[in-house]
Design an enzyme around this catalytic site. Structure first.
Site, short mmCIF file in Angstrom:
data_model
loop_
_atom_site.label_atom_id
_atom_site.label_comp_id
_atom_site.label_asym_id
_atom_site.label_seq_id
_atom_site.Cartn_x
_atom_site.Cartn_y
_atom_site.Cartn_z
N SER A 68 0.80 -1.24 0.00
CA SER A 68 0.00 0.00 0.00
C SER A 68 0.83 1.28 0.00
CB SER A 68 -0.96 0.02 1.19
OG SER A 68 -2.03 -0.87 0.97
N LYS A 71 0.38 3.32 -3.03
CA LYS A 71 -0.77 4.22 -3.21
C LYS A 71 -0.33 5.68 -3.23
CE LYS A 71 -3.83 0.99 -0.79
NZ LYS A 71 -4.58 0.72 0.46
N TYR A 193 -3.60 -2.41 -10.18
CA TYR A 193 -3.48 -2.25 -8.73
C TYR A 193 -2.57 -3.31 -8.13
CZ TYR A 193 -4.80 -1.97 -3.81
OH TYR A 193 -4.77 -1.87 -2.44
N TYR A 245 -4.12 3.97 8.12
CA TYR A 245 -5.45 3.37 8.23
C TYR A 245 -6.16 3.85 9.48
CZ TYR A 245 -3.49 0.56 4.49
OH TYR A 245 -2.89 0.17 3.33
N VAL A 263 1.15 -3.66 3.97
CA VAL A 263 1.08 -4.94 4.69
C VAL A 263 2.31 -5.82 4.42
CG1 VAL A 263 -1.43 -4.94 4.88
CG2 VAL A 263 -0.34 -6.04 2.89
#
Length: 310
Positions: A68, A71, A193, A245, A263
């Site tokens: 992530s 992103k 993705y 998060y 992760v």
């Protein structure tokens, strides 16, 4: 702050050594089988300063799946490509929900709460897939340019593992498609993705690749303008409120730096006007953030007084 590199490296080594006996805390991500194979004992920390110099400790030159953290780069590419139109399709608010929540997306009629939860990142992947003829290659080239390293690669084992176990992300994408908020075909969006999540980079490469966010959008090594100062501000703001998060509030409260986790166990933190810190340790806490990685950041931020809220 980051000028005495010898002292900084000694500090990093000491902090990494202190954390070595905590590898049993947390759990390596096993819902992506390729990530479950990574040894839980890996620990790394690296600091890149605004002049492009870097120091590290532990396994800081070993590539790992950035997941992530990708992103952040996708968001910058989308902002550069379509400008403020992006914010008509994704919000910039904290979610307060798990990063892969379907319920929240249903409530909010297919508009993701922010671009760094999974739904928001899939929306960004749709923008890139729709606006680049070869979005996956464009993303990889962008990463290589920012890190000044053409050896950065896509881990095909991780990619295949994501593809085979990505049903929840597919559900998020199809739900947004049903609300008219995804333009490209879903398989193409998912492929992009999963490709960006499967990029493998070291702490040193990641820290250097994000220096532009510590320098008002300008890569301090190449002097290339990566994004506008306004967009650098916006990305850092989103990372401050949502990058960790639903642990983002606690992270801001205790550490006080814009940050993004993955992760795969990586965490990056931006120190505006000074540099970037990257840590890596695979075992995760219940929020999906690296246990040791966040500990390392907390200890370093406290010792050096790095909070942006001072």
């Amino acid at each position: 702050m980051f000028k005495d590199l010898a002292r900084l490296q000694a500090k990093l080594k000491a902090l990494v050594t202190e954390q070595e006996n905590l590898c049993q805390q947390g759990k390596v991500a096993d819902y992506i089988p390729a990530l479950a194979k990574v040894p839980a004992t890996k620990i790394a920390a690296c600091v890149a300063n605004i002049n492009g110099s870097s120091v590290g400790a532990g396994d800081y030159q070993e590539p790992f799946s950035i997941q992530s953290i990708s992103k952040v780069f996708g968001l910058v590419m989308a902002m550069n490509r379509i400008g403020d139109d992006l914010w008509q399709r994704v919000n910039m608010e904290p979610s307060g929900q798990p990063f892969n929540s379907i319920i929240q997306l249903e409530w909010e009629k297919g508009i993701p709460r922010n671009p760094v939860i999974n739904a928001g990142a899939l929306l960004v992947a749709d923008v890139l897939t729709s606006h680049f003829s070869t979005s996956k290659l464009a993303f990889l080239c962008f990463m290589r340019t920012l890190a000044h390293d053409d050896n950065i690669y896509i881990d095909q084992d991780v990619y295949q593992s994501e593809l085979e176990h990505g049903n929840r992300n597919a559900a998020l994408a199809y739900l947004m498609k049903s609300f008219g908020n995804i333009e490209a075909e879903i398989p193409a969006v998912l492929s992009h993705y999963f490709t960006q999540c499967a990029v493998a980079m070291s702490c040193e490469q990641l820290a250097k690749s994000l220096l532009f966010l510590a320098n008002k959008g300008v890569d301090p090594i190449s002097k290339q303008v990566i994004c506008t100062p306004r967009d650098a501000h916006r990305v850092n703001a989103i990372l401050s409120t949502s990058g960790m998060y639903d642990q983002s509030g606690e992270f801001a409260f205790s550490i006080g730096l814009p940050a993004k986790s993955g992760v795969g166990g990586g965490v990056v933190a931006i120190v505006p006007n000074y540099g970037v810190i990257c840590t890596w340790s695979p075992p995760l806490n219940s929020f999906g953030n690296s246990v040791i990685g966040t500990n390392l950041l907390a200890n370093l931020a406290q010792e050096l007084g790095l909070s942006i809220y001072h």
